[in-house]
Write a protein that holds these residues in place. Sequence first.
Motif, short mmCIF file in Angstrom:
data_model
loop_
_atom_site.label_atom_id
_atom_site.label_comp_id
_atom_site.label_asym_id
_atom_site.label_seq_id
_atom_site.Cartn_x
_atom_site.Cartn_y
_atom_site.Cartn_z
N ALA A 1 0.84 -1.21 0.00
CA ALA A 1 0.00 0.00 0.00
C ALA A 1 0.87 1.25 0.00
O ALA A 1 0.61 2.21 -0.73
CB ALA A 1 -0.94 0.00 1.21
N TRP A 2 1.91 1.24 0.80
CA TRP A 2 2.82 2.40 0.87
C TRP A 2 3.46 2.64 -0.49
O TRP A 2 3.71 3.78 -0.88
CB TRP A 2 3.88 2.17 1.95
CG TRP A 2 4.70 3.37 2.20
CD1 TRP A 2 5.96 3.62 1.72
CD2 TRP A 2 4.34 4.52 2.96
NE1 TRP A 2 6.39 4.84 2.16
CE2 TRP A 2 5.42 5.42 2.92
CE3 TRP A 2 3.20 4.87 3.69
CZ2 TRP A 2 5.40 6.64 3.58
CZ3 TRP A 2 3.18 6.09 4.35
CH2 TRP A 2 4.27 6.95 4.28
N LEU A 3 3.74 1.55 -1.23
CA LEU A 3 4.36 1.66 -2.56
C LEU A 3 3.36 2.04 -3.65
O LEU A 3 3.75 2.27 -4.79
CB LEU A 3 5.06 0.36 -2.92
CG LEU A 3 6.28 0.01 -2.07
CD1 LEU A 3 6.82 -1.37 -2.44
CD2 LEU A 3 7.37 1.07 -2.20
N GLY A 4 2.07 2.07 -3.32
CA GLY A 4 1.08 2.57 -4.27
C GLY A 4 0.09 1.57 -4.82
O GLY A 4 -0.69 1.91 -5.72
N VAL A 5 0.10 0.34 -4.33
CA VAL A 5 -0.88 -0.65 -4.78
C VAL A 5 -2.28 -0.21 -4.33
O VAL A 5 -2.46 0.23 -3.19
CB VAL A 5 -0.53 -2.06 -4.24
CG1 VAL A 5 -1.64 -3.05 -4.53
CG2 VAL A 5 0.80 -2.53 -4.82
N LYS A 6 -3.24 -0.32 -5.24
CA LYS A 6 -4.61 0.13 -4.95
C LYS A 6 -5.59 -1.01 -4.67
O LYS A 6 -6.59 -0.81 -3.98
CB LYS A 6 -5.16 0.96 -6.11
CG LYS A 6 -4.34 2.19 -6.42
CD LYS A 6 -4.38 3.17 -5.30
CE LYS A 6 -3.61 4.42 -5.69
NZ LYS A 6 -3.17 5.18 -4.56
#
Length: 105
Positions: free
Chosen positions: A64-69
């Motif tokens: 999530a922190w890396l941008g996975v939605k």
Amino acid sequence: MGMQERRVLSPDAPVPDGVVDAGTAPATSRIERLTAGDAVVLVTLETDAPEPDPALLAAASVYAWLGVKLFRVPESQADAVREVLDMVASIEGTRPPAVSRRGLA
């Protein structure tokens, strides 16, 4: 789906149109490449644990922190993963905290 909105999908949910399926527990370097653009990325996390799995929750927070939605997880993990995603959004400043207290010293 808004740019900051993250969602949890059931294990048998199909990959939505326009979403990049990064697979099951992909390397973070792959995630960084995929999220560098505007792609909406899906990650699948698996466990046999009937209770919230700390390793799965830790992985979800990093992704999530890396941008996975989008996250596809077992039903036994769905509520705990939603809490982790809310926590990450609060830390990022994209979601207000559920409870705000002001301490008086």
